[in-house]
Design a protein around this motif. Structure first.
Motif, PDB file in Angstrom:
ATOM      1  N   ILE A  10       4.736  -3.067  48.501  1.00  0.00           N
ATOM      2  CA  ILE A  10       4.502  -4.171  48.176  1.00  0.00           C
ATOM      3  C   ILE A  10       5.445  -5.270  49.130  1.00  0.00           C
ATOM      4  O   ILE A  10       6.642  -4.969  49.123  1.00  0.00           O
ATOM      5  CB  ILE A  10       4.944  -4.467  46.745  1.00  0.00           C
ATOM      6  CG1 ILE A  10       4.050  -3.890  45.722  1.00  0.00           C
ATOM      7  CG2 ILE A  10       4.939  -6.235  46.489  1.00  0.00           C
ATOM      8  CD1 ILE A  10       4.592  -3.708  44.096  1.00  0.00           C
ATOM      9  N   ILE A  11       4.816  -5.977  49.833  1.00  0.00           N
ATOM     10  CA  ILE A  11       5.404  -6.831  50.678  1.00  0.00           C
ATOM     11  C   ILE A  11       5.096  -8.342  50.245  1.00  0.00           C
ATOM     12  O   ILE A  11       4.145  -8.682  49.853  1.00  0.00           O
ATOM     13  CB  ILE A  11       4.847  -6.703  52.338  1.00  0.00           C
ATOM     14  CG1 ILE A  11       4.853  -5.430  52.599  1.00  0.00           C
ATOM     15  CG2 ILE A  11       5.415  -7.633  53.152  1.00  0.00           C
ATOM     16  CD1 ILE A  11       3.933  -4.913  53.725  1.00  0.00           C
ATOM     17  N   SER A  12       6.215  -9.148  50.122  1.00  0.00           N
ATOM     18  CA  SER A  12       6.113 -10.483  49.793  1.00  0.00           C
ATOM     19  C   SER A  12       7.001 -11.502  50.457  1.00  0.00           C
ATOM     20  O   SER A  12       8.284 -11.241  50.784  1.00  0.00           O
ATOM     21  CB  SER A  12       6.544 -10.474  48.095  1.00  0.00           C
ATOM     22  OG  SER A  12       7.858  -9.992  47.913  1.00  0.00           O
ATOM     23  N   THR A  13       6.376 -12.539  50.846  1.00  0.00           N
ATOM     24  CA  THR A  13       7.137 -13.534  51.248  1.00  0.00           C
ATOM     25  C   THR A  13       7.992 -14.229  50.217  1.00  0.00           C
ATOM     26  O   THR A  13       7.614 -13.999  49.137  1.00  0.00           O
ATOM     27  CB  THR A  13       6.192 -14.786  51.714  1.00  0.00           C
ATOM     28  OG1 THR A  13       5.516 -15.447  50.703  1.00  0.00           O
ATOM     29  CG2 THR A  13       5.320 -14.301  52.864  1.00  0.00           C
ATOM     30  N   PRO A  14       8.918 -15.273  50.567  1.00  0.00           N
ATOM     31  CA  PRO A  14       9.532 -15.948  49.289  1.00  0.00           C
ATOM     32  C   PRO A  14       8.794 -16.413  48.501  1.00  0.00           C
ATOM     33  O   PRO A  14       7.723 -17.096  48.767  1.00  0.00           O
ATOM     34  CB  PRO A  14      10.395 -17.045  50.186  1.00  0.00           C
ATOM     35  CG  PRO A  14      10.744 -16.583  51.712  1.00  0.00           C
ATOM     36  CD  PRO A  14       9.407 -15.622  51.760  1.00  0.00           C
ATOM     37  N   ILE A  15       9.006 -16.308  46.908  1.00  0.00           N
ATOM     38  CA  ILE A  15       7.920 -16.567  45.793  1.00  0.00           C
ATOM     39  C   ILE A  15       8.194 -18.138  45.667  1.00  0.00           C
ATOM     40  O   ILE A  15       9.457 -18.694  45.503  1.00  0.00           O
ATOM     41  CB  ILE A  15       8.248 -15.940  44.697  1.00  0.00           C
ATOM     42  CG1 ILE A  15       8.160 -14.344  45.193  1.00  0.00           C
ATOM     43  CG2 ILE A  15       7.056 -16.232  43.405  1.00  0.00           C
ATOM     44  CD1 ILE A  15       6.740 -13.753  45.433  1.00  0.00           C
ATOM     45  N   PRO A  16       7.239 -18.922  45.741  1.00  0.00           N
ATOM     46  CA  PRO A  16       7.384 -20.303  45.458  1.00  0.00           C
ATOM     47  C   PRO A  16       7.606 -20.677  43.811  1.00  0.00           C
ATOM     48  O   PRO A  16       7.534 -19.800  43.211  1.00  0.00           O
ATOM     49  CB  PRO A  16       5.881 -20.939  45.748  1.00  0.00           C
ATOM     50  CG  PRO A  16       5.110 -19.921  45.524  1.00  0.00           C
ATOM     51  CD  PRO A  16       5.568 -18.680  45.835  1.00  0.00           C
ATOM     52  N   GLU A  17       8.356 -21.776  43.515  1.00  0.00           N
ATOM     53  CA  GLU A  17       8.754 -22.334  42.351  1.00  0.00           C
ATOM     54  C   GLU A  17       7.230 -22.358  41.421  1.00  0.00           C
ATOM     55  O   GLU A  17       7.166 -21.853  40.397  1.00  0.00           O
ATOM     56  CB  GLU A  17       9.250 -23.452  42.290  1.00  0.00           C
ATOM     57  CG  GLU A  17      10.611 -23.491  42.760  1.00  0.00           C
ATOM     58  CD  GLU A  17      11.615 -24.667  42.429  1.00  0.00           C
ATOM     59  OE1 GLU A  17      10.958 -25.477  41.814  1.00  0.00           O
ATOM     60  OE2 GLU A  17      12.598 -24.750  43.184  1.00  0.00           O
ATOM     61  N   ASP A  18       6.327 -22.794  42.146  1.00  0.00           N
ATOM     62  CA  ASP A  18       4.938 -23.044  41.352  1.00  0.00           C
ATOM     63  C   ASP A  18       3.979 -21.827  41.821  1.00  0.00           C
ATOM     64  O   ASP A  18       3.641 -21.567  42.929  1.00  0.00           O
ATOM     65  CB  ASP A  18       4.093 -24.213  41.830  1.00  0.00           C
ATOM     66  CG  ASP A  18       2.709 -24.424  41.195  1.00  0.00           C
ATOM     67  OD1 ASP A  18       2.459 -23.561  40.307  1.00  0.00           O
ATOM     68  OD2 ASP A  18       2.049 -25.451  41.418  1.00  0.00           O
ATOM     69  N   LYS A  19       4.006 -20.794  41.030  1.00  0.00           N
ATOM     70  CA  LYS A  19       3.485 -19.481  41.305  1.00  0.00           C
ATOM     71  C   LYS A  19       1.908 -19.632  41.452  1.00  0.00           C
ATOM     72  O   LYS A  19       1.240 -18.772  41.978  1.00  0.00           O
ATOM     73  CB  LYS A  19       3.887 -18.510  40.293  1.00  0.00           C
ATOM     74  CG  LYS A  19       5.144 -17.966  40.455  1.00  0.00           C
ATOM     75  CD  LYS A  19       5.584 -16.828  39.658  1.00  0.00           C
ATOM     76  CE  LYS A  19       6.960 -16.311  39.665  1.00  0.00           C
ATOM     77  NZ  LYS A  19       7.210 -15.249  38.703  1.00  0.00           N
ATOM     78  N   LYS A  20       1.173 -20.816  41.020  1.00  0.00           N
ATOM     79  CA  LYS A  20      -0.119 -21.121  41.431  1.00  0.00           C
ATOM     80  C   LYS A  20      -0.518 -21.163  42.837  1.00  0.00           C
ATOM     81  O   LYS A  20      -1.733 -21.004  43.491  1.00  0.00           O
ATOM     82  CB  LYS A  20      -0.576 -22.365  40.457  1.00  0.00           C
ATOM     83  CG  LYS A  20      -0.378 -22.321  39.190  1.00  0.00           C
ATOM     84  CD  LYS A  20      -0.994 -23.621  38.509  1.00  0.00           C
ATOM     85  CE  LYS A  20      -0.985 -23.381  37.167  1.00  0.00           C
ATOM     86  NZ  LYS A  20      -1.119 -24.928  36.426  1.00  0.00           N
ATOM     87  N   GLU A  21       0.601 -21.366  43.810  1.00  0.00           N
ATOM     88  CA  GLU A  21       0.525 -21.381  45.215  1.00  0.00           C
ATOM     89  C   GLU A  21       0.636 -19.762  45.774  1.00  0.00           C
ATOM     90  O   GLU A  21       0.150 -19.777  46.926  1.00  0.00           O
ATOM     91  CB  GLU A  21       1.411 -22.318  45.584  1.00  0.00           C
ATOM     92  CG  GLU A  21       1.469 -23.761  45.214  1.00  0.00           C
ATOM     93  CD  GLU A  21       0.189 -24.321  45.681  1.00  0.00           C
ATOM     94  OE1 GLU A  21      -0.511 -24.206  46.879  1.00  0.00           O
ATOM     95  OE2 GLU A  21      -0.507 -25.078  44.925  1.00  0.00           O
ATOM     96  N   LEU A  22       0.605 -18.933  44.958  1.00  0.00           N
ATOM     97  CA  LEU A  22       0.833 -17.407  45.621  1.00  0.00           C
ATOM     98  C   LEU A  22      -0.520 -16.755  45.884  1.00  0.00           C
ATOM     99  O   LEU A  22      -1.607 -17.027  44.973  1.00  0.00           O
ATOM    100  CB  LEU A  22       1.776 -16.710  44.552  1.00  0.00           C
ATOM    101  CG  LEU A  22       2.174 -15.459  45.173  1.00  0.00           C
ATOM    102  CD1 LEU A  22       2.945 -15.653  46.214  1.00  0.00           C
ATOM    103  CD2 LEU A  22       3.128 -14.738  43.986  1.00  0.00           C
ATOM    104  N   ASN A  23      -0.658 -15.973  46.921  1.00  0.00           N
ATOM    105  CA  ASN A  23      -1.911 -15.520  47.299  1.00  0.00           C
ATOM    106  C   ASN A  23      -1.802 -13.839  47.056  1.00  0.00           C
ATOM    107  O   ASN A  23      -0.443 -13.428  47.335  1.00  0.00           O
ATOM    108  CB  ASN A  23      -2.325 -15.982  48.709  1.00  0.00           C
ATOM    109  CG  ASN A  23      -2.659 -17.427  48.812  1.00  0.00           C
ATOM    110  OD1 ASN A  23      -3.803 -17.880  48.205  1.00  0.00           O
ATOM    111  ND2 ASN A  23      -1.595 -18.034  49.181  1.00  0.00           N
ATOM    112  N   LEU A  24      -2.790 -13.074  47.074  1.00  0.00           N
ATOM    113  CA  LEU A  24      -2.779 -11.810  46.890  1.00  0.00           C
ATOM    114  C   LEU A  24      -3.562 -11.008  48.136  1.00  0.00           C
ATOM    115  O   LEU A  24      -4.791 -11.368  48.302  1.00  0.00           O
ATOM    116  CB  LEU A  24      -3.153 -11.269  45.669  1.00  0.00           C
ATOM    117  CG  LEU A  24      -3.234  -9.864  45.298  1.00  0.00           C
ATOM    118  CD1 LEU A  24      -2.086  -9.126  45.487  1.00  0.00           C
ATOM    119  CD2 LEU A  24      -3.798  -9.579  44.163  1.00  0.00           C
ATOM    120  N   LEU A  25      -3.213 -10.069  48.906  1.00  0.00           N
ATOM    121  CA  LEU A  25      -3.934  -9.318  49.901  1.00  0.00           C
ATOM    122  C   LEU A  25      -3.681  -7.886  49.300  1.00  0.00           C
ATOM    123  O   LEU A  25      -2.687  -7.228  49.447  1.00  0.00           O
ATOM    124  CB  LEU A  25      -3.154  -9.446  51.150  1.00  0.00           C
ATOM    125  CG  LEU A  25      -4.010  -8.542  52.204  1.00  0.00           C
ATOM    126  CD1 LEU A  25      -5.545  -8.625  52.345  1.00  0.00           C
ATOM    127  CD2 LEU A  25      -3.075  -8.593  53.529  1.00  0.00           C
TER     128      LEU A  25
END
Length: 309
Positions: free
Chosen positions: A71-86
């Motif tokens: 699992i590779i992740s960039t810094p997680i935003p406060e609003d997780k609705k902005e998070l994408n998945l590959l």
């Protein structure tokens, strides 16, 4: 004047100078503590901004195996609705593709949105990767339906629970070679959860018989083409294709990993009228080799297409 003993070599100094020296020493200690606090804060901030890589595992009822994940992740935003998945096939090859380094560089340059990559390690790509429900020549890909069910029914909910995300901003699946064929097939069948698909040198020539057989035909024996041709689905997907052309004289190959099959599939998708022409991106590279180095070189373009700001 009051004198104060200092040490065995110098016995006395004026009291006011002794007090001054003590105050200076206290100030030095305070500055050291302040500097350490600032440095610690900086390091913690830097760690938070860095793309992270870690390993995990999930047991699949469909595959009856424990599946390793990177699992590779960039810094997680406060609003997780902005998070994408590959979702990335052939997770065991991410080092060769330089996935973490590329994603970290693009994110630091603010070229891509926040992202989680789940790289799925395959146990046996010749069995798990293929076209769901249609085994290929010599029974290859006979677990493709079980692998697709694992992605759809088990992995997706596992990732949402682990990340605390109810719904990702976008979900993309990608793969190389046979993993590219698998990614395309899964995206086509599960466009209710997947928005985009990326394919690096996909094995779209995956067939029901040997290509060396006298009666082999591209028109009748390429499995994914038969499936798409007969499909009534209208999946709302966006497509990114990369093809290596190692043939300098322009003639068609008859093996299973060629640019010809990619171009044929793109033409078929267009006839199905399932998306706008602008929703299909195709990059053709002239190379002498096909493999992870070439795919890695193309990976930044794919990531920016899929998750660019």
């Amino acid at each position: 004047m009051k004198l104060i003993p200092v040490n065995r070599h110098t016995y006395t100094i004026p009291a006011k100078y002794y007090t001054f020296v003590k105050q200076m020493n206290r100030m030095k200690n305070m500055y050291k503590i302040l500097l350490l606090l600032i440095l610690s804060s900086f390091l913690m901030s830097a760690c938070k901004k860095k793309t992270k890589e870690q390993n995990d595992e999930i047991y699949s009822r469909h595959l009856q195996e424990h599946i390793k994940l990177t699992i590779i992740s960039t810094p997680i935003p406060e609003d997780k609705k902005e998070l994408n998945l590959l979702l990335l096939n052939d997770g065991q090859d991410i080092k060769k593709l330089r996935v973490t380094e590329i994603v970290d560089s693009l994110f630091r340059k603010k070229l891509i949105s926040p992202l989680i990559i789940v790289a799925i390690h395959t146990l046996d790509k010749s069995q798990e990767y293929g076209v769901a429900g249609y085994a290929g020549y010599q029974n290859k890909g006979n677990k493709a339906d079980k692998y697709a069910d694992f992605i759809d029914n088990e992995l997706y909910s596992f990732i949402k629970k682990k990340s605390g995300v109810r719904k990702f901003k976008s979900v993309v699946i990608a793969g190389c070679d046979l993993g590219g064929l698998s990614a395309f097939d899964i995206a086509w069948d599960h466009a209710d959860k997947i928005d985009k698909v990326g394919v690096f040198s996909g094995t779209f020539g995956f067939s029901s018989k040997s290509t060396e057989s006298p009666d082999y035909s591209d028109n009748s024996d390429r499995i994914i083409f038969n499936k798409i041709s007969s499909s009534r689905k209208k999946p709302h997907l966006k497509y990114w294709f990369y093809g290596d052309d190692t043939n300098e004289n322009g003639s068609r190959y008859q093996d299973s990993i060629t640019i010809n099959h990619t171009e044929d599939l793109i033409a078929l998708i267009k006839t199905k009228n399932v998306c706008a022409p602008s929703d299909i991106i195709y990059t053709k590279a002239i190379t002498r080799k096909q493999g992870h180095r070439e795919w890695s070189n193309a990976f930044p373009d794919f990531i920016q297409w899929a998750f660019g700001k």
